[in-house]
Design an enzyme around this catalytic site. Structure first.
Site, mmCIF file in Angstrom:
data_model
loop_
_atom_site.group_PDB
_atom_site.id
_atom_site.type_symbol
_atom_site.label_atom_id
_atom_site.label_comp_id
_atom_site.label_asym_id
_atom_site.label_seq_id
_atom_site.Cartn_x
_atom_site.Cartn_y
_atom_site.Cartn_z
ATOM 1 C CB ALA A 1 5.003 0.655 -3.038
ATOM 2 C CE1 TYR A 2 -2.720 1.993 -7.005
ATOM 3 C CE2 TYR A 2 -3.386 3.119 -5.152
ATOM 4 C CZ TYR A 2 -3.549 2.749 -6.586
ATOM 5 O OH TYR A 2 -4.696 2.998 -7.195
ATOM 6 C CG ASP A 3 -1.083 4.994 -0.268
ATOM 7 O OD1 ASP A 3 -2.063 4.517 -1.140
ATOM 8 O OD2 ASP A 3 -0.981 4.660 0.861
ATOM 9 C CB CYS B 1 -46.472 15.422 14.224
ATOM 10 S SG CYS B 1 -46.435 16.793 14.912
ATOM 11 C CG ASP C 1 -2.162 -1.145 1.038
ATOM 12 O OD1 ASP C 1 -2.217 -1.600 0.038
ATOM 13 O OD2 ASP C 1 -2.610 -1.255 2.174
ATOM 14 N NE ARG D 1 -34.060 -2.704 -11.643
ATOM 15 C CZ ARG D 1 -35.523 -2.615 -11.197
ATOM 16 N NH1 ARG D 1 -35.788 -1.666 -10.327
ATOM 17 N NH2 ARG D 1 -36.324 -3.175 -11.892
ATOM 18 C CE LYS E 1 -34.174 -12.095 -1.543
ATOM 19 N NZ LYS E 1 -34.949 -10.759 -1.428
ATOM 20 C CB ILE F 1 -34.703 -11.402 -11.765
ATOM 21 C CG1 ILE F 1 -34.066 -11.553 -10.406
ATOM 22 C CG2 ILE F 1 -33.861 -11.131 -13.010
ATOM 23 C CD1 ILE F 1 -32.708 -12.277 -10.387
ATOM 24 C CE LYS G 1 -32.130 -10.695 -5.323
ATOM 25 N NZ LYS G 1 -31.898 -9.626 -4.244
#
Length: 698
Positions: free
Chosen positions: A61-63, A447, A59, A165, A340, A108, A144
């Site tokens: 080195a990437y930074d 209310c 991380d 969506r 599900k 779906i 899912k």
């Protein structure tokens, strides 16, 4: 991109340097070359980390590489279009525009038991037999995901746009926000298609969600209820920089449209990573429905060990040709089924019931319970939804109850398993915040304090200033919250008493922003009557109803006097106003709290009498709009049409006369127009038509 495997081609791929010479020692050409190498390397490392799960550098080195790239782009004013640095977020947006999808993003069919899955399999086999399909029927199975579905579009390998969506046909444009998600490539890899519109699921990883909620609590903010809500709220931020700071990720799983063809869903799943698109590694290709059912059971057993939330599995007919033969219904493909998981349920004891007042005035009872673990999550509160449910369940403090995570995430009380007292919790007859009477509307309770209720003030002020109401620029959610917290505003009337000096003292405000807001407020002192009616937030009174009320009564005083007299029949005589709306209008003006705020508000605001119509130049003509127009918002264009006697509808039919096509228009409405022989107009042709009929565009 494959050439980057060889470190001699790019020094920032394998064991890259993390210290660099000062940028000022480079000339423009050297800076441009180094920046391009860094961009390629950062994209490569992103692919290894997010898609292959096999990073080759740490991380830090990437930074260092990323920071150097940002430094060079800033110091030499380099073109950053398509650069990985754009993930940090662009300028804030005023609102999320709508965008039409390139193809329908349907839902779906779903079910929660094996019998429903076997019935799905039987339907598939029968239809394929009728179509003389002679291939092997196999199912591609995948988790899912419980996140937010998005459309992402690539053209010539470059990231172009993204949308939620929405209703399946039109979604919110979240291009700049999705750009900040590190696992969404800004440029595709390899031999990618010229055009590709893919479907993915944006989610917040479990560990990141836990850490993010901890930070919110420590900073005094309310935690998100679940990762899905956190992801949805983050993706709809108007400031992409906020999105960039939050830990979102994505899985890609479907194609909406492409300039290439796929033989199967398994083929699609294999090719996505070649282009840099991240997929889930828990998919399986099976030969029969019983093995698909076994797959679902395996995922159910593993769900608590995953780094992301899933609430079932999706079973798809694998062969694309077979999918084409099966087709779709009006709402869902016939070739896919969501199996599900059962909702998680547990038992605990109710220790108290509190009633929360939402920003719309709705009262929601919440059960506070002994802590109980549900699927690895400790739950201490659950919704009772409304007083009718309390009565139906017969629940009271001290009762032992069964709870479940409805939709797999939101805790609900579903039944009392042991009574420890008499009767049920007595729902309050007055608002726990402002003591105004509570009114029942079917199973719900509200209310009646309206504009005067502190719990509703923030929402009412936000709504008053929103684009759909008086459109006060600079008065968004954060600004309203800041004004309320500072005690400068309690209701909409206080907005007009704000002084530049008061605003300048607030954190983040300067003289310019303060003067701009005061000027914006001054510009709304003489609003059109219909806009003012919308701004008041009268329940059930939206833009169309407000325009009809304004046209019928002419002035605000006439509307108020009619309401205060209780003449519901006069309102019911107005187009688009039925008994429910009439009752709502009368009750709004009967409220003492609302009347008090209105009296103060009218000291500053003078709603203008409704304008006469612009004539009937467009009488009998029906227009539909798609895409974005340069000269108008879609709402302004529709209002212009209606003011001159025409109709503006949302969908193309045989009764449509013109489809007005703007930028980034989707395919569906144009296809419908062609099928119904409807004339297409670009914006220039639309304005020419208006001019020909004597309608001045505004």
């Amino acid at each position: 991109m494959a050439a980057l495997e060889d470190e001699t081609d790019n020094p920032y791929v394998s064991d890259p340097p993390t210290e660099f010479d000062p940028a000022g020692e480079l000339d423009a050409d050297e800076a441009r070359e180094q920046a391009e190498q860094l961009r390629e390397a950062v994209r490569y490392h992103d692919h290894r980390y997010y898609v292959e799960n096999d990073p080759v550098i740490g991380d830090r080195a990437y930074d260092a590489l990323f920071a150097r790239l940002e430094e060079l782009e800033g110091a030499f004013d380099l073109d950053t279009s398509g650069s990985p640095t754009q993930r940090v977020g662009g300028e804030p947006l005023s609102e999320l525009d709508e965008v039409e999808h390139v193809a329908t993003m349907g839902s779906i069919d779903q079910g929660g038991d094996a019998a429903a899955v076997r019935e799905f399999d039987e339907r598939v086999r029968n239809r394929l037999d009728e179509a003389d399909y002679d291939g092997d029927l196999r199912y591609f199975c995948e988790p899912k995901f419980d996140g937010l579905s998005v459309e992402v579009v690539y053209e010539d390998g470059e990231y172009r746009r993204a949308a939620t969506r929405g209703d399946g046909e039109v979604g919110e444009d979240v291009t700049e926000n999705v750009r900040t998600i590190a696992s969404v490539p800004q440029r595709l890899r390899g031999d990618y298609p010229d055009f590709l519109a893919v479907r993915g699921e944006v989610y917040m990883p479990r560990d990141a969600f836990t850490e993010y909620n901890r930070e919110r609590v420590e900073s005094g903010e309310d935690p998100f209820a679940n990762p899905r809500n956190a992801a949805a709220g983050t993706l709809r931020q108007l400031d992409p920089k906020v999105t960039a700071q939050r830990p979102l990720a994505v899985f890609f799983f479907g194609v909406l449209d492409a300039s290439v063809e796929f033989e199967s869903h398994a083929d699609l799943h294999e090719r996505f990573p070649e282009w840099g698109l991240r997929v889930c590694d828990r998919t399986r290709l099976v030969d029969d429905i019983e093995t698909a059912i076994d797959y679902r059971d395996d995922q159910l057993a593993a769900r608590d060990d995953l780094g992301y939330e899933i609430d079932g599995v999706v079973l798809k007919v694998d062969d694309i040709d077979a999918c084409d033969l099966l087709g779709t219904t009006s709402r869902a493909p016939r070739w896919a089924f969501a199996y599900k998981f059962p909702a998680r349920k547990e038992e605990t004891t109710v220790r108290d019931v509190v009633v929360q007042v939402g920003r719309t005035g709705r009262l929601t009872p919440v059960a506070l319970m002994d802590p109980v673990e549900v699927g690895g999550v400790t739950v201490t509160r659950a919704s009772l939804h409304n007083p009718s449910l309390i009565e139906e369940l017969g629940v009271n403090v001290g009762d032992r109850v069964r709870i479940k995570r409805a939709g797999d995430v939101i805790p609900d009380v579903v039944e009392v398993v042991e009574k420890n007292g008499d009767g049920h919790f007595a729902f309050p007859e007055t608002c726990p915040v402002c003591d105004s009477p509570v009114e029942r509307d079917g199973p719900m309770a509200f209310c009646t304090g309206g504009l005067s209720c502190p719990a509703q003030r923030e929402r009412s002020v936000e709504h008053y200033a929103s684009r759909g109401a008086l459109d006060i620029e600079g008065l968004g959610e954060k600004a309203v919250e800041q004004l309320l917290d500072a005690g400068l505003v309690e209701d909409a009337a206080d907005l007009y008493e704000l002084a530049v000096e008061d605003l300048e003292e607030l954190e983040g405000w300067g003289e310019t922003s303060a003067r701009n807001l005061v000027a914006e407020l001054d510009a709304t002192r003489d609003p059109p009557l219909s806009d003012f009616l919308v701004a008041l937030g009268i329940p059930h009174v939206g833009d169309v109803t407000a325009r009809n009320l304004a046209a019928e009564f002419g002035t605000f005083e006439a509307i108020r006097e009619t309401a205060e007299s209780g003449d519901r029949e006069a309102f019911e005589a107005v187009p688009d106003v039925g008994p429910e709306v009439a009752e709502s209008v009368v009750e709004f003006f009967e409220s003492e709290g609302n009347r008090a705020v209105l009296t103060r508000l009218l000291d500053h605001v003078d709603p203008q009498a409704a304008e006469a119509t612009g004539g009937d130049a467009l009488d009998g003509l029906t227009f539909v709009f798609t895409g974005s127009l340069d000269g108008y918002t879609r709402g302004d264009a529709q209002e212009l049409i209606e003011r001159h006697g025409g109709s503006a509808t949302g969908s193309v039919s045989g009764n449509t006369d013109y489809l007005v096509v703007g930028e980034n228009a989707g395919k569906r409405k144009r296809e419908d127009a062609e099928a119904n022989d409807v004339e297409l107009l670009d914006e220039e042709s639309f304005e020419a038509l208006l001019d020909e009929r004597g309608v001045e565009s505004e």
